[in-house]
Design a protein around this motif. Structure first.
Motif, PDB file in Angstrom:
ATOM      1  N   THR A 292       3.045 -19.907 -10.015  1.00  0.00           N
ATOM      2  CA  THR A 292       2.645 -18.820  -9.113  1.00  0.00           C
ATOM      3  C   THR A 292       1.546 -19.297  -8.179  1.00  0.00           C
ATOM      4  N   HIS A 293       1.716 -19.080  -6.887  1.00  0.00           N
ATOM      5  CA  HIS A 293       0.679 -19.371  -5.894  1.00  0.00           C
ATOM      6  C   HIS A 293      -0.270 -18.174  -5.872  1.00  0.00           C
ATOM      7  N   VAL A 294      -1.378 -18.284  -6.591  1.00  0.00           N
ATOM      8  CA  VAL A 294      -2.241 -17.140  -6.854  1.00  0.00           C
ATOM      9  C   VAL A 294      -2.778 -16.524  -5.567  1.00  0.00           C
ATOM     10  N   ARG A 295      -3.366 -17.321  -4.704  1.00  0.00           N
ATOM     11  CA  ARG A 295      -3.964 -16.792  -3.478  1.00  0.00           C
ATOM     12  C   ARG A 295      -2.922 -16.146  -2.585  1.00  0.00           C
ATOM     13  N   LEU A 296      -1.757 -16.760  -2.480  1.00  0.00           N
ATOM     14  CA  LEU A 296      -0.698 -16.204  -1.633  1.00  0.00           C
ATOM     15  C   LEU A 296      -0.258 -14.845  -2.165  1.00  0.00           C
ATOM     16  N   VAL A 297      -0.122 -14.728  -3.472  1.00  0.00           N
ATOM     17  CA  VAL A 297       0.282 -13.456  -4.071  1.00  0.00           C
ATOM     18  C   VAL A 297      -0.783 -12.394  -3.829  1.00  0.00           C
ATOM     19  N   GLN A 298      -2.051 -12.766  -4.009  1.00  0.00           N
ATOM     20  CA  GLN A 298      -3.130 -11.801  -3.807  1.00  0.00           C
ATOM     21  C   GLN A 298      -3.209 -11.347  -2.352  1.00  0.00           C
ATOM     22  N   LEU A 299      -3.059 -12.281  -1.427  1.00  0.00           N
ATOM     23  CA  LEU A 299      -3.091 -11.912  -0.006  1.00  0.00           C
ATOM     24  C   LEU A 299      -1.865 -11.084   0.383  1.00  0.00           C
ATOM     25  N   SER A 300      -0.715 -11.390  -0.210  1.00  0.00           N
ATOM     26  CA  SER A 300       0.479 -10.580   0.043  1.00  0.00           C
ATOM     27  C   SER A 300       0.270  -9.157  -0.466  1.00  0.00           C
ATOM     28  N   ALA A 301      -0.371  -9.035  -1.628  1.00  0.00           N
ATOM     29  CA  ALA A 301      -0.673  -7.705  -2.164  1.00  0.00           C
ATOM     30  C   ALA A 301      -1.622  -6.953  -1.244  1.00  0.00           C
ATOM     31  N   LEU A 302      -2.626  -7.656  -0.706  1.00  0.00           N
ATOM     32  CA  LEU A 302      -3.558  -7.011   0.220  1.00  0.00           C
ATOM     33  C   LEU A 302      -2.847  -6.567   1.496  1.00  0.00           C
ATOM     34  N   PHE A 303      -1.915  -7.370   1.973  1.00  0.00           N
ATOM     35  CA  PHE A 303      -1.142  -6.994   3.157  1.00  0.00           C
ATOM     36  C   PHE A 303      -0.327  -5.728   2.885  1.00  0.00           C
ATOM     37  N   ALA A 304       0.314  -5.679   1.718  1.00  0.00           N
ATOM     38  CA  ALA A 304       1.086  -4.485   1.355  1.00  0.00           C
ATOM     39  C   ALA A 304       0.180  -3.269   1.207  1.00  0.00           C
ATOM     40  N   ILE A 305      -0.991  -3.451   0.597  1.00  0.00           N
ATOM     41  CA  ILE A 305      -1.945  -2.351   0.441  1.00  0.00           C
ATOM     42  C   ILE A 305      -2.367  -1.810   1.801  1.00  0.00           C
ATOM     43  N   ALA A 306      -2.630  -2.722   2.740  1.00  0.00           N
ATOM     44  CA  ALA A 306      -3.035  -2.296   4.078  1.00  0.00           C
ATOM     45  C   ALA A 306      -1.921  -1.517   4.771  1.00  0.00           C
ATOM     46  N   LEU A 307      -0.682  -1.989   4.647  1.00  0.00           N
ATOM     47  CA  LEU A 307       0.448  -1.263   5.235  1.00  0.00           C
ATOM     48  C   LEU A 307       0.578   0.133   4.638  1.00  0.00           C
ATOM     49  N   LEU A 308       0.514   0.204   3.320  1.00  0.00           N
ATOM     50  CA  LEU A 308       0.728   1.471   2.631  1.00  0.00           C
ATOM     51  C   LEU A 308      -0.412   2.449   2.875  1.00  0.00           C
ATOM     52  N   CYS A 309      -1.641   1.995   2.668  1.00  0.00           N
ATOM     53  CA  CYS A 309      -2.795   2.894   2.844  1.00  0.00           C
ATOM     54  C   CYS A 309      -3.010   3.246   4.307  1.00  0.00           C
ATOM     55  N   GLY A 310      -2.830   2.263   5.193  1.00  0.00           N
ATOM     56  CA  GLY A 310      -3.005   2.540   6.611  1.00  0.00           C
ATOM     57  C   GLY A 310      -2.019   3.576   7.114  1.00  0.00           C
ATOM     58  N   SER A 311      -0.762   3.434   6.728  1.00  0.00           N
ATOM     59  CA  SER A 311       0.261   4.388   7.159  1.00  0.00           C
ATOM     60  C   SER A 311      -0.001   5.777   6.579  1.00  0.00           C
ATOM     61  N   ALA A 312      -0.306   5.826   5.273  1.00  0.00           N
ATOM     62  CA  ALA A 312      -0.554   7.116   4.623  1.00  0.00           C
ATOM     63  C   ALA A 312      -1.761   7.816   5.228  1.00  0.00           C
ATOM     64  N   THR A 313      -2.836   7.072   5.457  1.00  0.00           N
ATOM     65  CA  THR A 313      -4.051   7.667   6.019  1.00  0.00           C
ATOM     66  C   THR A 313      -3.839   8.104   7.458  1.00  0.00           C
ATOM     67  N   ALA A 314      -3.052   7.349   8.205  1.00  0.00           N
ATOM     68  CA  ALA A 314      -2.838   7.679   9.608  1.00  0.00           C
ATOM     69  C   ALA A 314      -2.124   9.014   9.775  1.00  0.00           C
ATOM     70  N   ILE A 315      -1.120   9.295   8.951  1.00  0.00           N
ATOM     71  CA  ILE A 315      -0.335  10.506   9.165  1.00  0.00           C
ATOM     72  C   ILE A 315      -0.855  11.707   8.380  1.00  0.00           C
ATOM     73  N   ALA A 316      -1.608  11.472   7.293  1.00  0.00           N
ATOM     74  CA  ALA A 316      -2.033  12.596   6.461  1.00  0.00           C
ATOM     75  C   ALA A 316      -3.531  12.668   6.253  1.00  0.00           C
ATOM     76  N   GLY A 317      -4.277  11.681   6.739  1.00  0.00           N
ATOM     77  CA  GLY A 317      -5.696  11.643   6.454  1.00  0.00           C
ATOM     78  C   GLY A 317      -5.943  11.068   5.068  1.00  0.00           C
ATOM     79  N   PRO A 318      -7.186  10.858   4.717  1.00  0.00           N
ATOM     80  CA  PRO A 318      -7.492  10.291   3.392  1.00  0.00           C
ATOM     81  C   PRO A 318      -7.231  11.286   2.271  1.00  0.00           C
ATOM     82  N   ILE A 319      -6.390  10.889   1.324  1.00  0.00           N
ATOM     83  CA  ILE A 319      -6.075  11.703   0.144  1.00  0.00           C
ATOM     84  C   ILE A 319      -6.399  10.864  -1.087  1.00  0.00           C
ATOM     85  N   GLY A 320      -7.298  11.352  -1.897  1.00  0.00           N
ATOM     86  CA  GLY A 320      -7.768  10.572  -3.028  1.00  0.00           C
ATOM     87  C   GLY A 320      -7.029  10.851  -4.316  1.00  0.00           C
TER      88      GLY A 320
END
Length: 357
Positions: free
Chosen positions: A254-282
């Motif tokens: 497993t390429h550890v750093r690549l996996v972690q950065l890929s996870a961060l990219f996915a988190i940014a896509l998911l949280c950014g999209s959710a926050t943009a259309i609905a605002g912050p929901i905790g």
């Protein structure tokens, strides 16, 4: 002797095969069966969301409104309010739940979620900055700003948490996320107080709501949410390896750093999209991974699949509760906070050390 030993060996092989079958096929069937039940429950709940609201509308009018066979106030409520907020609930719930699974996985912190790690605060801050400095007011512009804000905050928190560390330090990442999120929230509050126009633009969006009243806004977030979910599913086996420790994961290829950065990219896509259309929901990203883990076990792929269904189930349920318990409706972020705060207290009491329940 050989004749007596051979049946014994055969019997042992049969038992071994039977045991292997019991630990592979039956659990998988069980997991698939439970997932199908949850999907059916989500479909029923999403349908019920079109029928239930502050205003009582007969089932016939709901069907006519969906089929565009009526031009009435009730039809407008269905098409312009209930349908968009149901679609938004499906997208935002899945996005926040999967993001929560990813964050808890890469930080190995059971109390981590997009809100606690400052990701939502970063997305909100960038949207506010765009409104004040660039005059952005369209949802498309909000979507891009929220995505970049979530991406910037995720990467910044990650590097602060791993600075001068050989591997991820869950405690440092959590503290960094809380500090950076509080800093961005404080700056954003100051900016809105000094700018009445920005305050008016942010005060409803910043509370967190599914009532967007525009189907195109929900459809706009489909592609980034889908990309984030696909990324999460693709790196699920590698995250299972990481759960064994970074050294073992590297030994397994497993390429550890690549996996972690890929996870961060996915988190940014998911949280950014959710926050943009609905605002912050905790709290969605905090609660759902724990519920999904109890149903699916620790396997990251099954955990993600369950989160995709459980997130919308919880969020749409909370939205429906908010519609009917008050005349003017209670925003969904407030309902999830009422549910999530006790869950957070319970989880905190169960944590014996960071990263372990």
């Amino acid at each position: 002797m050989n004749q007596q030993f051979s049946p014994s060996r055969t019997s042992h092989q049969d038992v071994t095969t039977s045991s292997r079958s019991a630990f592979t096929h039956e659990p998988r069937f069980s997991l698939s069966g439970k997932l199908m039940v949850l999907i059916a429950a989500l479909m029923i709940l999403a349908t019920a969301s079109l029928f239930i609201g502050a205003k009582s509308i007969s089932p016939g009018m709901v069907v006519d409104g969906l089929l565009a066979q009526a031009n009435t106030t009730e039809s407008l409520i269905i098409i312009e309010s209930r349908l968009p907020r149901t679609l938004t609930g499906l997208l935002v719930g899945a996005a926040l739940a999967v993001a929560g699974c990813l964050i808890q996985s890469i930080t190995r912190n059971p109390l981590a979620d997009p809100g606690i790690l400052g990701v939502n605060a970063g997305a909100s801050f960038f949207v506010l900055t765009g409104i004040i400095l660039l005059g952005n007011h369209s949802m498309a512009e909000h979507l891009w700003l929220a995505f970049f804000g979530a991406m910037f905050t995720s990467i910044f928190v990650y590097f602060v948490g791993t600075y001068k560390e050989a591997r991820v330090n869950p405690l440092k990442i959590t503290l960094a996320g809380i500090a950076i999120g509080a800093l961005l929230a404080g700056i954003a509050s100051s900016m809105t107080l000094m700018n009445p126009e920005a305050f008016d633009a942010m005060r409803f969006w910043d509370a967190g709501s599914l009532d967007i009243r525009d189907r195109s806004l929900a459809l706009m977030a489909v592609l980034p949410v889908l990309a984030g979910v696909i990324t999460a599913l693709a790196i699920a086996p590698a995250l299972d390896n990481l759960s064994l420790g970074e050294d073992i994961a590297q030994g397994l290829g497993t390429h550890v750093r690549l996996v972690q950065l890929s996870a961060l990219f996915a988190i940014a896509l998911l949280c950014g999209s959710a926050t943009a259309i609905a605002g912050p929901i905790g709290f969605i990203g905090l609660m759902i991974p724990h519920i999904a883990r109890r149903l699916s076990g620790p396997n990251q792929l099954w955990l993600t699949l369950y989160a995709i269904v459980l997130g919308p189930l919880l969020l749409i349920s909370a939205d429906m509760v908010g519609r009917v318990i008050a005349v003017n409706e209670i925003r969904v972020s407030i309902v999830t906070a009422f549910v999530g705060a006790p869950v957070l207290i319970y989880l905190a009491r169960q944590v014996t050390s960071f990263g372990k329940l």
